[in-house]
Motif scaffolding. Sequence first.
Motif, PDB file in Angstrom:
ATOM      1  N   LEU A  25       0.824  -1.209   0.000  1.00  0.00           N
ATOM      2  CA  LEU A  25       0.000   0.000   0.000  1.00  0.00           C
ATOM      3  C   LEU A  25       0.859   1.261   0.000  1.00  0.00           C
ATOM      4  O   LEU A  25       0.527   2.257  -0.653  1.00  0.00           O
ATOM      5  CB  LEU A  25      -0.929   0.004   1.219  1.00  0.00           C
ATOM      6  CG  LEU A  25      -2.047  -1.034   1.197  1.00  0.00           C
ATOM      7  CD1 LEU A  25      -2.736  -1.092   2.557  1.00  0.00           C
ATOM      8  CD2 LEU A  25      -3.035  -0.733   0.096  1.00  0.00           C
ATOM      9  N   PHE A  26       1.974   1.220   0.712  1.00  0.00           N
ATOM     10  CA  PHE A  26       2.858   2.376   0.812  1.00  0.00           C
ATOM     11  C   PHE A  26       3.563   2.646  -0.516  1.00  0.00           C
ATOM     12  O   PHE A  26       3.662   3.802  -0.949  1.00  0.00           O
ATOM     13  CB  PHE A  26       3.875   2.128   1.933  1.00  0.00           C
ATOM     14  CG  PHE A  26       4.556   3.365   2.413  1.00  0.00           C
ATOM     15  CD1 PHE A  26       3.853   4.366   3.051  1.00  0.00           C
ATOM     16  CD2 PHE A  26       5.919   3.526   2.257  1.00  0.00           C
ATOM     17  CE1 PHE A  26       4.482   5.512   3.509  1.00  0.00           C
ATOM     18  CE2 PHE A  26       6.562   4.665   2.710  1.00  0.00           C
ATOM     19  CZ  PHE A  26       5.838   5.659   3.332  1.00  0.00           C
ATOM     20  N   ILE A  27       4.044   1.601  -1.167  1.00  0.00           N
ATOM     21  CA  ILE A  27       4.723   1.735  -2.464  1.00  0.00           C
ATOM     22  C   ILE A  27       3.795   2.393  -3.479  1.00  0.00           C
ATOM     23  O   ILE A  27       4.227   3.197  -4.311  1.00  0.00           O
ATOM     24  CB  ILE A  27       5.224   0.364  -2.964  1.00  0.00           C
ATOM     25  CG1 ILE A  27       6.363  -0.131  -2.079  1.00  0.00           C
ATOM     26  CG2 ILE A  27       5.652   0.422  -4.419  1.00  0.00           C
ATOM     27  CD1 ILE A  27       6.722  -1.603  -2.288  1.00  0.00           C
ATOM     28  N   GLU A  28       2.517   2.066  -3.401  1.00  0.00           N
ATOM     29  CA  GLU A  28       1.539   2.618  -4.333  1.00  0.00           C
ATOM     30  C   GLU A  28       1.516   4.148  -4.299  1.00  0.00           C
ATOM     31  O   GLU A  28       1.326   4.799  -5.328  1.00  0.00           O
ATOM     32  CB  GLU A  28       0.166   2.050  -3.970  1.00  0.00           C
ATOM     33  CG  GLU A  28      -0.901   2.280  -4.985  1.00  0.00           C
ATOM     34  CD  GLU A  28      -2.166   1.527  -4.619  1.00  0.00           C
ATOM     35  OE1 GLU A  28      -2.832   1.067  -5.560  1.00  0.00           O
ATOM     36  OE2 GLU A  28      -2.491   1.431  -3.418  1.00  0.00           O
ATOM     37  N   HIS A  29       1.740   4.729  -3.130  1.00  0.00           N
ATOM     38  CA  HIS A  29       1.792   6.192  -3.027  1.00  0.00           C
ATOM     39  C   HIS A  29       2.984   6.742  -3.821  1.00  0.00           C
ATOM     40  O   HIS A  29       2.875   7.787  -4.461  1.00  0.00           O
ATOM     41  CB  HIS A  29       1.887   6.630  -1.562  1.00  0.00           C
ATOM     42  CG  HIS A  29       0.615   6.434  -0.810  1.00  0.00           C
ATOM     43  ND1 HIS A  29      -0.362   7.391  -0.734  1.00  0.00           N
ATOM     44  CD2 HIS A  29       0.153   5.374  -0.101  1.00  0.00           C
ATOM     45  CE1 HIS A  29      -1.372   6.939  -0.015  1.00  0.00           C
ATOM     46  NE2 HIS A  29      -1.081   5.710   0.388  1.00  0.00           N
ATOM     47  N   GLY A  30       4.112   6.056  -3.766  1.00  0.00           N
ATOM     48  CA  GLY A  30       5.290   6.493  -4.511  1.00  0.00           C
ATOM     49  C   GLY A  30       5.143   6.306  -6.006  1.00  0.00           C
ATOM     50  O   GLY A  30       5.527   7.178  -6.795  1.00  0.00           O
ATOM     51  N   THR A  31       4.596   5.161  -6.416  1.00  0.00           N
ATOM     52  CA  THR A  31       4.437   4.930  -7.857  1.00  0.00           C
ATOM     53  C   THR A  31       3.430   5.903  -8.459  1.00  0.00           C
ATOM     54  O   THR A  31       3.554   6.279  -9.620  1.00  0.00           O
ATOM     55  CB  THR A  31       4.017   3.473  -8.160  1.00  0.00           C
ATOM     56  OG1 THR A  31       2.771   3.188  -7.524  1.00  0.00           O
ATOM     57  CG2 THR A  31       5.085   2.485  -7.726  1.00  0.00           C
ATOM     58  N   GLN A  32       2.469   6.329  -7.658  1.00  0.00           N
ATOM     59  CA  GLN A  32       1.519   7.319  -8.162  1.00  0.00           C
ATOM     60  C   GLN A  32       2.213   8.653  -8.407  1.00  0.00           C
ATOM     61  O   GLN A  32       1.948   9.324  -9.404  1.00  0.00           O
ATOM     62  CB  GLN A  32       0.359   7.489  -7.184  1.00  0.00           C
ATOM     63  CG  GLN A  32      -0.756   8.339  -7.737  1.00  0.00           C
ATOM     64  CD  GLN A  32      -1.948   8.387  -6.822  1.00  0.00           C
ATOM     65  OE1 GLN A  32      -1.802   8.728  -5.649  1.00  0.00           O
ATOM     66  NE2 GLN A  32      -3.111   8.051  -7.339  1.00  0.00           N
ATOM     67  N   LYS A  33       3.146   9.008  -7.538  1.00  0.00           N
ATOM     68  CA  LYS A  33       3.870  10.273  -7.707  1.00  0.00           C
ATOM     69  C   LYS A  33       4.819  10.226  -8.900  1.00  0.00           C
ATOM     70  O   LYS A  33       4.898  11.166  -9.687  1.00  0.00           O
ATOM     71  CB  LYS A  33       4.648  10.603  -6.435  1.00  0.00           C
ATOM     72  CG  LYS A  33       3.785  11.021  -5.270  1.00  0.00           C
ATOM     73  CD  LYS A  33       4.606  11.210  -4.013  1.00  0.00           C
ATOM     74  CE  LYS A  33       3.764  11.630  -2.835  1.00  0.00           C
ATOM     75  NZ  LYS A  33       2.913  10.565  -2.303  1.00  0.00           N
ATOM     76  N   PHE A  34       5.566   9.128  -9.028  1.00  0.00           N
ATOM     77  CA  PHE A  34       6.599   9.054 -10.061  1.00  0.00           C
ATOM     78  C   PHE A  34       6.090   8.585 -11.413  1.00  0.00           C
ATOM     79  O   PHE A  34       6.572   9.038 -12.448  1.00  0.00           O
ATOM     80  CB  PHE A  34       7.737   8.131  -9.609  1.00  0.00           C
ATOM     81  CG  PHE A  34       8.770   8.824  -8.778  1.00  0.00           C
ATOM     82  CD1 PHE A  34       9.778   9.576  -9.365  1.00  0.00           C
ATOM     83  CD2 PHE A  34       8.727   8.753  -7.398  1.00  0.00           C
ATOM     84  CE1 PHE A  34      10.721  10.223  -8.602  1.00  0.00           C
ATOM     85  CE2 PHE A  34       9.664   9.401  -6.620  1.00  0.00           C
ATOM     86  CZ  PHE A  34      10.662  10.139  -7.220  1.00  0.00           C
ATOM     87  N   PHE A  35       5.162   7.638 -11.419  1.00  0.00           N
ATOM     88  CA  PHE A  35       4.748   7.007 -12.674  1.00  0.00           C
ATOM     89  C   PHE A  35       3.279   7.227 -13.010  1.00  0.00           C
ATOM     90  O   PHE A  35       2.780   6.679 -13.987  1.00  0.00           O
ATOM     91  CB  PHE A  35       5.037   5.497 -12.611  1.00  0.00           C
ATOM     92  CG  PHE A  35       6.439   5.173 -12.189  1.00  0.00           C
ATOM     93  CD1 PHE A  35       7.531   5.561 -12.963  1.00  0.00           C
ATOM     94  CD2 PHE A  35       6.682   4.500 -11.009  1.00  0.00           C
ATOM     95  CE1 PHE A  35       8.824   5.271 -12.566  1.00  0.00           C
ATOM     96  CE2 PHE A  35       7.973   4.198 -10.594  1.00  0.00           C
ATOM     97  CZ  PHE A  35       9.047   4.597 -11.377  1.00  0.00           C
TER      98      PHE A  35
END
Length: 130
Positions: A25-35
Amino acid sequence: MFMVDRLSAFRPQALALLRIMTALLFIEHGTQKFFDFPPAEQPFGNLMNIIGVAGALEIVGGLLILVGLFTRPAAFVLCGFMAVAYFMAHAPQSFFPINNRGDAAILFSFVFLYLTVAGPGAFALDNRRV
Protein backbone atom coordinates in the motif's frame (compact mmCIF):
# COMPACT_ATOMS: atom_id res chain seq x y z
CA MET A 1 -6.86 -20.67 26.31
CA PHE A 2 -6.07 -23.49 23.92
CA MET A 3 -7.28 -21.49 20.87
CA VAL A 4 -5.24 -18.42 21.90
CA ASP A 5 -2.13 -20.58 22.28
CA ARG A 6 -2.70 -22.11 18.85
CA LEU A 7 -3.12 -18.69 17.25
CA SER A 8 0.02 -17.38 18.96
CA ALA A 9 2.02 -19.92 17.01
CA PHE A 10 1.23 -17.91 13.85
CA ARG A 11 2.46 -14.57 15.25
CA PRO A 12 5.56 -14.36 12.95
CA GLN A 13 3.47 -15.07 9.84
CA ALA A 14 0.79 -12.55 10.86
CA LEU A 15 3.49 -9.92 11.43
CA ALA A 16 4.93 -10.70 8.00
CA LEU A 17 1.49 -10.32 6.43
CA LEU A 18 1.07 -6.93 8.13
CA ARG A 19 4.55 -5.88 6.92
CA ILE A 20 3.99 -7.02 3.32
CA MET A 21 0.52 -5.51 2.91
CA THR A 22 1.60 -2.24 4.50
CA ALA A 23 4.56 -2.06 2.13
CA LEU A 24 2.44 -2.75 -0.95
CA LEU A 25 0.00 0.00 0.00
CA PHE A 26 2.86 2.38 0.81
CA ILE A 27 4.72 1.73 -2.46
CA GLU A 28 1.54 2.62 -4.33
CA HIS A 29 1.79 6.19 -3.03
CA GLY A 30 5.29 6.49 -4.51
CA THR A 31 4.44 4.93 -7.86
CA GLN A 32 1.52 7.32 -8.16
CA LYS A 33 3.87 10.27 -7.71
CA PHE A 34 6.60 9.05 -10.06
CA PHE A 35 4.75 7.01 -12.67
CA ASP A 36 1.14 8.23 -12.31
CA PHE A 37 0.20 4.64 -11.53
CA PRO A 38 -2.43 4.21 -10.40
CA PRO A 39 -3.58 7.40 -12.11
CA ALA A 40 -3.96 10.35 -9.75
CA GLU A 41 -6.95 12.69 -9.85
CA GLN A 42 -4.43 15.53 -10.19
CA PRO A 43 -0.97 14.58 -11.54
CA PHE A 44 1.94 15.62 -9.33
CA GLY A 45 3.94 17.34 -12.10
CA ASN A 46 7.44 18.49 -11.16
CA LEU A 47 9.01 16.15 -8.61
CA MET A 48 12.12 18.25 -7.93
CA ASN A 49 10.71 19.25 -4.55
CA ILE A 50 9.54 17.70 -1.30
CA ILE A 51 6.94 15.63 -3.18
CA GLY A 52 9.77 13.94 -5.10
CA VAL A 53 11.61 13.18 -1.86
CA ALA A 54 8.38 11.73 -0.44
CA GLY A 55 7.88 9.57 -3.53
CA ALA A 56 11.45 8.27 -3.35
CA LEU A 57 11.05 7.40 0.35
CA GLU A 58 7.76 5.67 -0.39
CA ILE A 59 9.22 3.53 -3.16
CA VAL A 60 12.65 2.72 -1.70
CA GLY A 61 11.48 2.45 1.91
CA GLY A 62 8.42 0.48 0.84
CA LEU A 63 10.54 -1.99 -1.12
CA LEU A 64 12.86 -2.49 1.87
CA ILE A 65 9.87 -3.14 4.11
CA LEU A 66 8.29 -5.43 1.50
CA VAL A 67 11.27 -7.78 1.30
CA GLY A 68 12.11 -7.36 4.98
CA LEU A 69 15.61 -5.95 4.46
CA PHE A 70 16.88 -3.48 7.09
CA THR A 71 13.31 -3.52 8.35
CA ARG A 72 13.86 -1.82 11.68
CA PRO A 73 15.90 1.17 10.44
CA ALA A 74 13.70 1.58 7.35
CA ALA A 75 10.54 1.44 9.46
CA PHE A 76 12.01 3.96 11.92
CA VAL A 77 12.73 6.45 9.12
CA LEU A 78 9.32 5.89 7.53
CA CYS A 79 7.56 6.30 10.89
CA GLY A 80 9.11 9.74 11.30
CA PHE A 81 8.49 10.60 7.66
CA MET A 82 4.79 9.84 8.01
CA ALA A 83 4.52 11.84 11.23
CA VAL A 84 6.14 14.84 9.54
CA ALA A 85 3.93 14.38 6.47
CA TYR A 86 0.84 14.41 8.66
CA PHE A 87 1.77 17.58 10.52
CA MET A 88 3.04 19.41 7.41
CA ALA A 89 0.41 18.46 4.85
CA HIS A 90 -2.68 17.28 6.68
CA ALA A 91 -3.01 18.79 10.16
CA PRO A 92 -3.10 22.44 8.96
CA GLN A 93 -6.23 21.65 6.91
CA SER A 94 -8.35 20.46 9.83
CA PHE A 95 -8.00 19.14 13.37
CA PHE A 96 -9.80 15.89 12.51
CA PRO A 97 -7.84 13.28 10.50
CA ILE A 98 -10.94 12.10 8.67
CA ASN A 99 -11.50 15.66 7.42
CA ASN A 100 -7.87 16.45 6.57
CA ARG A 101 -7.38 13.09 4.80
CA GLY A 102 -4.44 12.27 7.06
CA ASP A 103 -5.79 9.09 8.58
CA ALA A 104 -3.61 6.94 6.31
CA ALA A 105 -0.49 8.90 7.30
CA ILE A 106 -1.26 8.36 10.99
CA LEU A 107 -1.93 4.67 10.47
CA PHE A 108 1.26 4.20 8.42
CA SER A 109 3.25 6.02 11.08
CA PHE A 110 2.05 3.72 13.86
CA VAL A 111 2.43 0.53 11.82
CA PHE A 112 6.01 1.54 11.01
CA LEU A 113 6.59 2.30 14.69
CA TYR A 114 5.37 -1.20 15.51
CA LEU A 115 7.64 -2.75 12.86
CA THR A 116 10.57 -0.80 14.34
CA VAL A 117 9.95 -2.49 17.68
CA ALA A 118 8.68 -5.91 16.57
CA GLY A 119 10.97 -6.54 13.59
CA PRO A 120 10.05 -8.07 10.25
CA GLY A 121 8.38 -11.34 11.23
CA ALA A 122 8.61 -14.37 8.94
CA PHE A 123 9.62 -14.40 5.28
CA ALA A 124 12.12 -11.52 5.59
CA LEU A 125 15.61 -11.14 4.18
CA ASP A 126 16.63 -9.81 7.60
CA ASN A 127 16.19 -13.35 8.92
CA ARG A 128 18.89 -14.58 6.52
CA ARG A 129 21.45 -11.90 7.42
CA VAL A 130 24.07 -12.68 10.02
